[in-house]
Design a protein around this motif. Structure first.
Motif, PDB file in Angstrom:
ATOM      1  N   THR A  68       0.817  -1.199   0.000  1.00  0.00           N
ATOM      2  CA  THR A  68       0.000   0.000   0.000  1.00  0.00           C
ATOM      3  C   THR A  68       0.859   1.261   0.000  1.00  0.00           C
ATOM      4  O   THR A  68       1.992   1.263   0.490  1.00  0.00           O
ATOM      5  N   VAL A  69       0.298   2.315  -0.563  1.00  0.00           N
ATOM      6  CA  VAL A  69       0.941   3.638  -0.515  1.00  0.00           C
ATOM      7  C   VAL A  69       0.074   4.620   0.262  1.00  0.00           C
ATOM      8  O   VAL A  69       0.325   5.826   0.224  1.00  0.00           O
ATOM      9  N   ASP A  70      -0.949   4.096   0.950  1.00  0.00           N
ATOM     10  CA  ASP A  70      -1.831   4.944   1.744  1.00  0.00           C
ATOM     11  C   ASP A  70      -1.039   5.547   2.904  1.00  0.00           C
ATOM     12  O   ASP A  70      -0.479   4.810   3.732  1.00  0.00           O
ATOM     13  N   PRO A  71      -0.960   6.880   3.011  1.00  0.00           N
ATOM     14  CA  PRO A  71      -0.174   7.481   4.098  1.00  0.00           C
ATOM     15  C   PRO A  71      -0.716   7.170   5.486  1.00  0.00           C
ATOM     16  O   PRO A  71       0.052   7.160   6.456  1.00  0.00           O
ATOM     17  N   VAL A  72      -2.008   6.897   5.588  1.00  0.00           N
ATOM     18  CA  VAL A  72      -2.570   6.554   6.893  1.00  0.00           C
ATOM     19  C   VAL A  72      -2.069   5.192   7.349  1.00  0.00           C
ATOM     20  O   VAL A  72      -1.619   5.025   8.495  1.00  0.00           O
ATOM     21  N   LEU A  73      -2.107   4.208   6.463  1.00  0.00           N
ATOM     22  CA  LEU A  73      -1.629   2.874   6.818  1.00  0.00           C
ATOM     23  C   LEU A  73      -0.122   2.875   7.061  1.00  0.00           C
ATOM     24  O   LEU A  73       0.368   2.241   8.003  1.00  0.00           O
ATOM     25  N   LEU A  74       0.613   3.583   6.204  1.00  0.00           N
ATOM     26  CA  LEU A  74       2.057   3.625   6.388  1.00  0.00           C
ATOM     27  C   LEU A  74       2.426   4.384   7.660  1.00  0.00           C
ATOM     28  O   LEU A  74       3.340   3.983   8.388  1.00  0.00           O
ATOM     29  N   GLY A  75       1.735   5.476   7.937  1.00  0.00           N
ATOM     30  CA  GLY A  75       1.996   6.215   9.173  1.00  0.00           C
ATOM     31  C   GLY A  75       1.662   5.391  10.403  1.00  0.00           C
ATOM     32  O   GLY A  75       2.402   5.404  11.398  1.00  0.00           O
ATOM     33  N   GLY A  76       0.550   4.654  10.350  1.00  0.00           N
ATOM     34  CA  GLY A  76       0.207   3.772  11.465  1.00  0.00           C
ATOM     35  C   GLY A  76       1.231   2.670  11.654  1.00  0.00           C
ATOM     36  O   GLY A  76       1.544   2.277  12.788  1.00  0.00           O
ATOM     37  N   THR A  77       1.790   2.166  10.554  1.00  0.00           N
ATOM     38  CA  THR A  77       2.839   1.150  10.654  1.00  0.00           C
ATOM     39  C   THR A  77       4.074   1.704  11.346  1.00  0.00           C
ATOM     40  O   THR A  77       4.678   1.041  12.203  1.00  0.00           O
TER      41      THR A  77
END
Length: 313
Positions: free
Chosen positions: A174-183
């Motif tokens: 994914t490139v979703d900033p929300v998912l990456l930020g949560g990771t």
């Protein structure tokens, strides 16, 4: 029924006289009419007077401090410009609905990342406390993980994950900033939480594990049913403190473009060049954090009282 007479000539049932003078027979456990001594009354009165005096002094001191700070701020040379730039009621009314809308993203990140942090942190802590030479590689990897992510600043971790992972152009990632930020938040905070859990596990006396083994439990069962429940109860206050910090740091996901409370305020600031929306976002985070902080203080004080009384944790 046998009737007798007491010394005053009044008849009594079953030979029990009226010793209270109330016309009713004595009952076991009846109020004996305790009257405190004059010394105790004076002592309690002195304590109440001292408490009232301390409260009055604290209130007066707080009032004086507040007045002094107010006068220092409003009499500063740049106060009028600062008030217009940071405390504009017009921009506060405009920003509040958008900030609250973005805050829902921060709350979801807190709930999801908080659960993931607790699970991952527990697994890392258990890996670091495994015994036996066969688990040495696992212990080394767990220690390296905690050392690396505890030493790496969170903001750099966010930039690497949020900006670096999309640059790799990996299929299915994914490139979703929300998912990456949560990771990124999960990676950093799980290292801190793992050390909290590990400290709790090591605080349990070895005799607890030995007693569990003597009852027929194996190492895994002793860890699950005896050690971990005690370790988690002991570490509740520091775990809650980490969750409070996580709640505040969810605002950092805005660096990737996710529209949370901070990003919503930043959009208005970029358009108006007025910084009041930042103040609004900050106050919203404070209002969300204070109940969690007070709950943490209450849990800590409660556990301290039970520990002082010799109760179980």
């Amino acid at each position: 029924m046998t009737l007798t007479k007491d010394e005053s000539g009044q008849e009594d049932a079953d030979g029990k006289g009226d010793l209270t003078g109330s016309g009713e027979p004595d009952r076991p456990g009846a109020d004996e009419g305790y009257v405190p001594s004059q010394r105790r009354i004076d002592r309690e009165g002195y304590k109440r007077a001292r408490s009232r005096r301390a409260t009055a002094i604290a209130a007066l001191s707080t009032l004086v401090t507040g007045v002094v700070l107010y006068l220092v701020v409003v009499n500063a040379p740049g106060w009028s410009r600062t008030k217009e730039t940071f405390f504009s009621a017009e921009y506060a009314r405009e920003a509040l609905p958008k900030v609250l809308e973005g805050l829902w993203l921060n709350v979801r990140l807190l709930l999801i990342c908080g659960a993931a942090v607790l699970v991952l942190g527990m697994l890392i802590a258990v890996a670091r406390t495994l015994r036996g030479p066969v688990f040495f590689p696992l212990r080394v990897l767990a220690a390296a993980y905690t050392d690396f992510f505890r030493g790496l600043p969170l903001i750099i971790n966010l930039m690497i994950v949020v900006l670096g992972v999309p640059a790799l152009r990996l299929q299915g990632v994914t490139v979703d900033p929300v998912l990456l930020g949560g990771t990124a938040l999960t990676l950093t905070y799980s290292a801190y939480v793992a050390e909290v859990f590990r400290a709790g596990i090591e605080s349990v006396h070895p005799s607890q594990r030995a007693a569990a083994r003597s009852l027929g439990l194996n190492n895994r069962q002793a860890l699950r049913y005896v050690v971990l429940p005690q370790a988690v109860r002991r570490q509740v206050p520091p775990l809650l403190n980490d969750l409070v910090s996580l709640q505040k740091d969810t605002g950092l996901v805005s660096i990737g473009g996710a529209v949370d409370a901070v990003r919503a305020a930043d959009i208005i600031v970029g358009r108006s060049l007025n910084y009041t929306p930042y103040i609004v976002a900050g106050l919203v985070f404070v209002a969300l954090t204070i109940p969690m902080t007070r709950f943490t203080d209450w849990v800590t004080a409660r556990m301290d009282r039970k520990r002082a009384q010799g109760g179980s944790l």
